[in-house]
Design a protein around this motif. Structure first.
Motif, short mmCIF file in Angstrom:
data_model
loop_
_atom_site.label_atom_id
_atom_site.label_comp_id
_atom_site.label_asym_id
_atom_site.label_seq_id
_atom_site.Cartn_x
_atom_site.Cartn_y
_atom_site.Cartn_z
N PRO A 150 0.83 -1.22 0.00
CA PRO A 150 0.00 0.00 0.00
C PRO A 150 0.86 1.26 0.00
O PRO A 150 1.86 1.34 0.71
CB PRO A 150 -0.80 -0.13 1.29
N GLY A 151 0.46 2.22 -0.83
CA GLY A 151 1.19 3.46 -0.93
C GLY A 151 2.23 3.47 -2.02
O GLY A 151 2.59 4.54 -2.53
N MET A 152 2.70 2.31 -2.40
CA MET A 152 3.75 2.26 -3.42
C MET A 152 3.18 2.47 -4.82
O MET A 152 2.08 2.04 -5.12
CB MET A 152 4.51 0.94 -3.35
N ALA A 153 3.96 3.15 -5.64
CA ALA A 153 3.55 3.40 -7.03
C ALA A 153 3.77 2.15 -7.87
O ALA A 153 4.60 1.29 -7.55
CB ALA A 153 4.35 4.56 -7.60
N THR A 154 3.03 2.06 -8.95
CA THR A 154 3.22 0.98 -9.90
C THR A 154 4.30 1.37 -10.91
O THR A 154 4.65 2.55 -11.05
CB THR A 154 1.93 0.67 -10.66
N TYR A 178 2.79 11.54 -1.69
CA TYR A 178 1.81 11.69 -0.61
C TYR A 178 1.20 10.32 -0.27
O TYR A 178 1.12 9.94 0.91
CB TYR A 178 0.72 12.67 -1.05
N ALA A 179 0.78 9.60 -1.30
CA ALA A 179 0.22 8.27 -1.09
C ALA A 179 1.27 7.32 -0.52
O ALA A 179 0.97 6.47 0.33
CB ALA A 179 -0.34 7.71 -2.41
N ARG A 225 -0.47 24.59 -7.01
CA ARG A 225 -0.45 24.15 -8.41
C ARG A 225 -1.85 23.79 -8.90
O ARG A 225 -1.99 23.19 -9.97
CB ARG A 225 0.51 22.95 -8.55
N GLY A 226 -2.86 24.13 -8.12
CA GLY A 226 -4.23 23.87 -8.51
C GLY A 226 -4.61 22.42 -8.46
O GLY A 226 -5.52 21.97 -9.17
N SER A 227 -3.94 21.65 -7.58
CA SER A 227 -4.24 20.23 -7.48
C SER A 227 -4.36 19.83 -6.01
O SER A 227 -4.38 20.68 -5.13
CB SER A 227 -3.14 19.41 -8.19
N ALA A 228 -4.44 18.53 -5.77
CA ALA A 228 -4.62 18.03 -4.40
C ALA A 228 -4.16 16.58 -4.35
O ALA A 228 -4.05 15.91 -5.39
CB ALA A 228 -6.09 18.12 -3.99
N PRO A 229 -3.91 16.06 -3.13
CA PRO A 229 -3.59 14.63 -3.01
C PRO A 229 -4.74 13.80 -3.55
O PRO A 229 -5.90 14.24 -3.54
CB PRO A 229 -3.42 14.42 -1.51
N ARG A 230 -4.45 12.60 -3.99
CA ARG A 230 -5.52 11.73 -4.52
C ARG A 230 -5.53 10.40 -3.82
O ARG A 230 -4.59 10.05 -3.13
CB ARG A 230 -5.34 11.54 -6.02
#
Length: 230
Positions: A150-154, A178-179, A225-230
């Motif tokens: 969990p949390g790790m990128a693919t 962040y994730a 930057r006009g974004s947010a965590p996902r």
């Protein structure tokens, strides 16, 4: 707007050897591991001395202590890799500076974790898979298809990050990290509660505190930057 006077990360090493995306600075991880192994040895010797020179019990191979050390070493390795990727995709000083700090911190922590496993004469991989040592399981964070924990990128997400530039690369990096921190914090909290080696408990709680602080910074950087965590 990017800053051309960006904080520089160390030069990358195109070599590898662990079979996973070898192009981003593996020398940093190896060097940190060698250095911090000595630090870990000294800390355990000090712990022995503080207990009237009685021998310190070595954690079992299926303990929370060894499981956390193995899994967090893998988790940290990807954080270092992502820092090297974003270094080459943006010149923004704030994002590169954050990535540099994360890379340095987590490479050194990874070296300490692997050093403990060496000192305990325990394997660095578990036949039972990742995170089986955790009492709380995955704490509500599911492993994505193609990621190890969990949390790790693919690999697909890392490849995408490697193809973006500037603001787009900054946003994806911040979202992925962040994730990544969310997953790492769950693991560290579990070790802080379960692990029996005081130095490892202290390290785990330090990870929780530091990564929570970094998540606030990442959320702020995403907001501007006009974004947010996902």
């Amino acid at each position: 707007m990017t800053d051309t006077n960006a904080t520089a990360l160390p030069a990358t090493d195109p070599g590898g050897g662990d079979g996973s995306r070898p192009r981003h600075g593996r020398w940093l991880i190896a060097g940190a591991a060698a250095l911090v192994t000595l630090v870990a040895a000294l800390s355990l010797l000090a712990m022995t001395s503080n207990h009237n020179e009685k021998s310190v019990a070595v954690p079992a191979a299926d303990s929370a202590d060894s499981g956390f050390a193995r899994d967090m070493a893998v988790h940290h390795q990807q954080a270092v890799e992502m820092a090297y990727i974003v270094r080459d995709r943006t010149k923004n000083q704030e994002v590169r500076g954050l990535a540099y700090d994360i890379a340095q911190t987590q490479a050194n922590q990874r070296g300490m974790l692997l050093g403990w496993l060496d000192l305990w004469d325990l394997p660095k991989t578990s036949p039972d898979g990742y995170m089986t040592w955790m009492q709380g399981g995955h704490m509500g964070h599911q492993t994505k298809d193609g990621s190890l924990m969990p949390g790790m990128a693919t690999n697909t997400e890392l490849d995408r990050l490697d193809k973006l530039n500037g603001k787009q690369a900054e946003i994806l990096y911040l979202q992925l990290m962040y994730a990544h921190h969310m997953g790492g914090i769950d693991m560290a909290r579990d070790c802080a509660q379960q692990c029996t080696v005081p130095q490892e408990q202290k390290l785990a709680q330090g990870m929780v505190d530091a990564q929570q602080s970094e998540m606030k910074v990442m959320a702020d950087l995403l907001r501007v930057r006009g974004s947010a965590p996902r």
